[in-house]
Design an enzyme around this catalytic site. Sequence first.
Site, PDB file in Angstrom:
ATOM      1  N   GLN A 109     -21.982 -17.782 -20.103  1.00 53.88           N
ATOM      2  CA  GLN A 109     -21.115 -17.350 -21.207  1.00 53.88           C
ATOM      3  C   GLN A 109     -20.529 -15.957 -20.996  1.00 53.88           C
ATOM      4  O   GLN A 109     -19.497 -15.639 -21.566  1.00 53.88           O
ATOM      5  CB  GLN A 109     -21.867 -17.399 -22.539  1.00 53.88           C
ATOM      6  CG  GLN A 109     -22.970 -16.370 -22.709  1.00 53.88           C
ATOM      7  CD  GLN A 109     -23.950 -16.698 -23.826  1.00 53.88           C
ATOM      8  OE1 GLN A 109     -23.610 -16.608 -24.987  1.00 53.88           O
ATOM      9  NE2 GLN A 109     -25.158 -17.096 -23.466  1.00 53.88           N
ATOM     10  N   THR A 145     -19.202  -4.507 -23.742  1.00 54.04           N
ATOM     11  CA  THR A 145     -20.431  -5.268 -23.961  1.00 54.04           C
ATOM     12  C   THR A 145     -20.098  -6.591 -24.622  1.00 54.04           C
ATOM     13  O   THR A 145     -19.371  -6.632 -25.592  1.00 54.04           O
ATOM     14  CB  THR A 145     -21.494  -4.515 -24.810  1.00 54.04           C
ATOM     15  OG1 THR A 145     -22.461  -5.460 -25.239  1.00 54.04           O
ATOM     16  CG2 THR A 145     -20.921  -3.846 -26.045  1.00 54.04           C
ATOM     17  N   GLY A 153     -25.046  -4.599 -18.231  1.00 49.20           N
ATOM     18  CA  GLY A 153     -24.828  -6.020 -17.965  1.00 49.20           C
ATOM     19  C   GLY A 153     -23.357  -6.351 -17.783  1.00 49.20           C
ATOM     20  O   GLY A 153     -22.497  -5.683 -18.339  1.00 49.20           O
ATOM     21  N   ASN A 200     -24.283   0.443 -24.639  1.00 53.95           N
ATOM     22  CA  ASN A 200     -25.103   1.449 -25.309  1.00 53.95           C
ATOM     23  C   ASN A 200     -25.786   2.427 -24.360  1.00 53.95           C
ATOM     24  O   ASN A 200     -25.670   3.639 -24.518  1.00 53.95           O
ATOM     25  CB  ASN A 200     -26.193   0.738 -26.128  1.00 53.95           C
ATOM     26  CG  ASN A 200     -25.642   0.220 -27.435  1.00 53.95           C
ATOM     27  OD1 ASN A 200     -24.964   0.952 -28.146  1.00 53.95           O
ATOM     28  ND2 ASN A 200     -25.908  -1.032 -27.746  1.00 53.95           N
ATOM     29  N   ASP A 255     -21.991  -8.223 -26.274  1.00 51.61           N
ATOM     30  CA  ASP A 255     -22.713  -8.283 -27.552  1.00 51.61           C
ATOM     31  C   ASP A 255     -21.918  -7.751 -28.738  1.00 51.61           C
ATOM     32  O   ASP A 255     -22.290  -7.984 -29.884  1.00 51.61           O
ATOM     33  CB  ASP A 255     -24.037  -7.516 -27.438  1.00 51.61           C
ATOM     34  CG  ASP A 255     -25.017  -8.213 -26.522  1.00 51.61           C
ATOM     35  OD1 ASP A 255     -25.033  -9.461 -26.535  1.00 51.61           O
ATOM     36  OD2 ASP A 255     -25.746  -7.539 -25.788  1.00 51.61           O
TER      37      ASP A 255
END
Lengths: 406, 406
Positions: free
Chosen positions: B296, B140, B11, B112, B142
């Site tokens: 975001q 990432t 992503g 990941n 995240d």
Amino acid sequence: MRNIIVAQSGGPTTAINASLSGVLSEGLKNCNKVFGALHGISGVLSENFIEFNNYSETISEFLGRLKISPACFLGSCRVKLPNHNEDLEIYKKLFKTFEKNEIDAFFYIGGNDSMDTISKLAAYGDSIGSPIRFVGVPKTVDNDLICTDHTPGFGSAAKFIATSMLEMAHDTAIYEVPHVTIVEIMGRNAGWLTAAAALARNEYNTLPQLIYLPEVPFDKKAFINDVKAELSKTNNVVIAVSEGIKDKDGNYIQNDTATQDKFGHTQLSGAGKALELLVIEELGLKCRSVELNIVQRCAAHISSKTDLDESENLGRMAVKFALEGESGIMPVLKRLSNNPYKCEIEFSKLSEIANKERLVPRKWITEKGNDVTDEMVQYLKPLIMGEIIINYRDGLPVYENIAHLY
Amino acid sequence: MRNIIVAQSGGPTTAINASLSGVLSEGLKNCNKVFGALHGISGVLSENFIEFNNYSETISEFLGRLKISPACFLGSCRVKLPNHNEDLEIYKKLFKTFEKNEIDAFFYIGGNDSMDTISKLAAYGDSIGSPIRFVGVPKTVDNDLICTDHTPGFGSAAKFIATSMLEMAHDTAIYEVPHVTIVEIMGRNAGWLTAAAALARNEYNTLPQLIYLPEVPFDKKAFINDVKAELSKTNNVVIAVSEGIKDKDGNYIQNDTATQDKFGHTQLSGAGKALELLVIEELGLKCRSVELNIVQRCAAHISSKTDLDESENLGRMAVKFALEGESGIMPVLKRLSNNPYKCEIEFSKLSEIANKERLVPRKWITEKGNDVTDEMVQYLKPLIMGEIIINYRDGLPVYENIAHLY
């Protein structure tokens, strides 16, 4: 003038405080006392005032910070003033408050509903021979006030929408699998904000390929055909759609049940989601919907300088017009030229503006109703120009303290 | 080294191109040819290459613009490489391509799944005694990779989230009627991004009052009690919630049906919407949900300078480590101090990183599970520091042309 009151009303934008800043700077130069009423006309009724003369030591810093801060420093309200033949008492009370505080002028910064309030006050004042001047100051992200080329707050929201759309064009371009992204943008009846998505197109970006505004009846079958046609050219289809798109019978295209607020405005949600589900059902491919939601109207960190400067000037001019004796009016923007962009400020009568709505002209939407024309793009372009200077502290924009709203 | 290849996968974030910029600038200094493979490992397989040596005339301008551009200049893919005992042919084909193009090192920028791919390539290379170096470069939004203090892309997304949250705090403060706003933030299993909402709090703003992360089982009854308690103190309650909140049995709190992507990741939508409906049902007041969605992760116009600088350096260091002969590794950030903030770059073994997930430690979430601790805030704060310089044209950020992805 002796004293003046200013208040803000209706939904927030990133430019409504710029107009307040303009009213304050001009008011403090020319009047004894400048009051701000908290929460619109409700604050006038309850005499919930801030006195801005107390800010004098740090006034220029304060006004600068206020100008770039999102939403309403004075709070807002959604109170709709009844006609004076329906409820005379409220008018008597308001005018008594004005008199008691030696108010010579009242400035109301707002959109359609607020212009109705100030227009009614002006008419009542006229009917009793009051010398108090009532001046509206325009704002609305929706850009739907008449008599003005555009409205404060619109250009900044348009800049955020176009920027996000460009960034989403990058974000969605990375995969090779066919996918559709639907971006839902504010606009109940008027498609101006959604049209601003077209500004994201540039020498390498053709996204969004499709734009649907509420001004043209939405046809699901035609929509699916439009999407299919785009998918035959590329794997990445991005669509901008107004929250208020309706079918030919006037029914909203949405996922959820519509609810109504007390002005009879329908609260919408789900045009994007409804189309996402439709695309998945009809075309069986990956589809995502993105709702820009309230972020689009409060993203002050990327406000348009053109918008904030104009908003501030409209506030200043409101005071100047009042000083010249005008009442029952609203300063408006008149565009003189596109290139170079030039706008001047005149005024229009509130009675002509209140409760009317300016929609996107049909000729600024393509014949098929799935895009906007170049004329629309030329109209929009100057409004997002220029960047404001924001101070950052701890990595975040420094806005004006709003502790007094709690 | 002779030639190198770099690719991007997974992503998008706003920092993955900064890492690419770092790899390219260091690679062009030290290698004959620098190739970029389009669409991750798929582009290596199909030899879909860009040759960056061709950019030499305008390279510094290009690298500067690339650094601040959102998403993946080289495109991405979601291909998961099988184990070499499952499909040896794909490995043979890849190594043949490397050999044919005289590749001495392959750099894979990703999260990941991408670290799993590069780790497998390194292991296979080892098993056949190949001298090619395989280096992962982290990214990432995240922030869930292990062995590193934080990940590229996270700080910029956190900055956008905190900024938007502050702006929404202004936006929601204006009315006097009680209302609840629920902001849904990305994070399937890890609550790092949602925790960043706490950075919006300052000397006048206590919003969001409640923060719920996926690391703590979500209890609807406790949630409603939390909301009631906040409503007893103020009319304006704002709540940050991770998309991935789950009840004690591990079921997602959501409105819509969950679907799975081919990695077995559940595609979520609707935690915010589900809580909005719950609040309306249980408390009967105005409630709105806002989903920050892909905006975001691509809001490059407000990237964190700290994040982009670190991301670029991680890219540079990846090349340096390869030049020193390292393989099967990923450069990582090690925080030396918070105040002044200082991070240095080391490396960790890919075999230790791939397929693992770093969650928010329970002790960084309050005992009641409805907020984050000060320790978390101190951890997050330096990561959003600093603003990047963006050039604007026609009112919009100038990003790098991505026409080659179409």
